[in-house]
Design an enzyme around this catalytic site. Structure first.
Site, PDB file in Angstrom:
ATOM      1  N   PHE A  31      -5.686   9.126  -5.869  1.00 17.58           N
ATOM      2  CA  PHE A  31      -6.287   8.210  -4.713  1.00 17.58           C
ATOM      3  C   PHE A  31      -5.616   8.019  -3.422  1.00 17.58           C
ATOM      4  O   PHE A  31      -4.189   7.401  -3.864  1.00 17.58           O
ATOM      5  CB  PHE A  31      -7.038   7.197  -5.300  1.00 17.58           C
ATOM      6  CG  PHE A  31      -7.859   6.003  -4.417  1.00 17.58           C
ATOM      7  CD1 PHE A  31      -9.026   6.906  -3.917  1.00 17.58           C
ATOM      8  CD2 PHE A  31      -7.717   4.837  -4.143  1.00 17.58           C
ATOM      9  CE1 PHE A  31      -9.732   6.040  -2.874  1.00 17.58           C
ATOM     10  CE2 PHE A  31      -8.513   4.147  -3.695  1.00 17.58           C
ATOM     11  CZ  PHE A  31      -9.506   4.771  -2.901  1.00 17.58           C
ATOM     12  N   ALA A  32      -5.634   8.138  -2.241  1.00 18.07           N
ATOM     13  CA  ALA A  32      -4.666   7.843  -1.175  1.00 18.07           C
ATOM     14  C   ALA A  32      -4.563   6.476  -0.636  1.00 18.07           C
ATOM     15  O   ALA A  32      -5.615   5.630  -0.679  1.00 18.07           O
ATOM     16  CB  ALA A  32      -5.196   8.531  -0.043  1.00 18.07           C
ATOM     17  N   THR A  33      -3.325   5.952  -0.336  1.00 22.05           N
ATOM     18  CA  THR A  33      -3.203   4.527  -0.012  1.00 22.05           C
ATOM     19  C   THR A  33      -4.075   4.140   1.219  1.00 22.05           C
ATOM     20  O   THR A  33      -4.719   3.074   1.192  1.00 22.05           O
ATOM     21  CB  THR A  33      -1.793   4.396   0.309  1.00 22.05           C
ATOM     22  OG1 THR A  33      -1.140   4.647  -0.801  1.00 22.05           O
ATOM     23  CG2 THR A  33      -1.538   2.989   0.612  1.00 22.05           C
ATOM     24  N   MET A  36      -7.550   3.512  -0.113  1.00 28.10           N
ATOM     25  CA  MET A  36      -7.505   2.181  -0.636  1.00 28.10           C
ATOM     26  C   MET A  36      -7.604   1.021   0.310  1.00 28.10           C
ATOM     27  O   MET A  36      -8.395   0.109   0.295  1.00 28.10           O
ATOM     28  CB  MET A  36      -6.258   2.221  -1.501  1.00 28.10           C
ATOM     29  CG  MET A  36      -6.248   0.474  -2.499  1.00 28.10           C
ATOM     30  SD  MET A  36      -4.695   0.286  -3.210  1.00 28.10           S
ATOM     31  CE  MET A  36      -3.684  -0.190  -1.667  1.00 28.10           C
ATOM     32  N   GLY A  38      -8.907   1.081   3.452  1.00 27.05           N
ATOM     33  CA  GLY A  38     -10.125   1.174   3.835  1.00 27.05           C
ATOM     34  C   GLY A  38     -11.109   0.539   3.157  1.00 27.05           C
ATOM     35  O   GLY A  38     -11.959  -0.079   3.689  1.00 27.05           O
ATOM     36  N   GLU A  41     -10.540  -3.167   3.268  1.00 22.78           N
ATOM     37  CA  GLU A  41     -11.249  -3.665   4.727  1.00 22.78           C
ATOM     38  C   GLU A  41     -12.770  -3.779   4.643  1.00 22.78           C
ATOM     39  O   GLU A  41     -13.407  -4.635   5.229  1.00 22.78           O
ATOM     40  CB  GLU A  41     -10.560  -2.618   5.807  1.00 22.78           C
ATOM     41  CG  GLU A  41      -9.238  -3.055   6.122  1.00 22.78           C
ATOM     42  CD  GLU A  41      -9.033  -2.513   7.582  1.00 22.78           C
ATOM     43  OE1 GLU A  41      -9.556  -3.324   8.412  1.00 22.78           O
ATOM     44  OE2 GLU A  41      -8.183  -1.443   7.692  1.00 22.78           O
ATOM     45  N   GLY A  60     -10.602  -5.633  11.876  1.00 23.75           N
ATOM     46  CA  GLY A  60      -9.326  -5.746  11.068  1.00 23.75           C
ATOM     47  C   GLY A  60      -8.222  -6.041  12.110  1.00 23.75           C
ATOM     48  O   GLY A  60      -8.009  -5.255  12.910  1.00 23.75           O
ATOM     49  N   HIS A  67       0.556  -0.537  -3.290  1.00 17.84           N
ATOM     50  CA  HIS A  67      -0.322   0.355  -4.115  1.00 17.84           C
ATOM     51  C   HIS A  67       0.747   0.673  -5.128  1.00 17.84           C
ATOM     52  O   HIS A  67       1.479   1.462  -4.960  1.00 17.84           O
ATOM     53  CB  HIS A  67      -0.505   1.587  -3.110  1.00 17.84           C
ATOM     54  CG  HIS A  67      -1.565   2.358  -3.788  1.00 17.84           C
ATOM     55  ND1 HIS A  67      -2.067   3.565  -3.132  1.00 17.84           N
ATOM     56  CD2 HIS A  67      -2.330   2.406  -5.065  1.00 17.84           C
ATOM     57  CE1 HIS A  67      -3.078   4.199  -3.892  1.00 17.84           C
ATOM     58  NE2 HIS A  67      -3.063   3.521  -5.003  1.00 17.84           N
TER      59      HIS A  67
END
Length: 124
Positions: A31-33, A36, A38, A41, A60, A67
């Site tokens: 899972f991409a930072t 995460m 997004g 937010e 935002g 992470h």
């Protein structure tokens, strides 16, 4: 009406579309930072969305997050945002993300309430 404690949890399943390799933020299929962030937010935006004045939304402005643990393809990720402070148009949220094994990230996210028409008029 906006009030401290409003919260929302947004959920996503890790798949090839949201890995670090796909985002270009890393070379692994985890899972991409940015994904995460997004999701965090999205949780914050959704937490207050129904309580804003008509014609308004939030944007935002800042996020400070860690992470701390990878999540594999197939994992369910849940990001929760809790409204902790209201200062005029400025909204401050505590954000956390977790998978089935526990917390994978946490931080603070700031959003501002904006008038949609006025905000979009600034874009040329």
């Amino acid at each position: 009406m906006l009030k401290i404690g409003l919260s929302h949890t947004s959920t996503v399943i890790v798949d090839n579309s949201n890995t670090a390799r796909t985002y270009g933020s890393g070379g692994l299929d985890v899972f991409a930072t940015p994904a995460m962030i997004g999701l965090m937010e999205n949780a914050a935006m959704t937490a207050v969305g129904n309580d804003l004045p008509e014609g308004s939304t939030t944007v935002g402005a800042h996020i400070s997050t860690s992470h701390v643990k990878p999540s594999k393809i197939g994992a369910t990720i849940k990001a929760t945002a809790i409204l902790e402070e209201i200062e005029g148009r400025k909204l401050t949220f505590k954000v956390t993300a977790s998978d089935d094994d526990g917390i994978i990230g946490e931080g603070v996210h700031i959003r501002y309430i904006v008038d949609i028409v006025k905000f979009m008029a600034k874009i040329k």
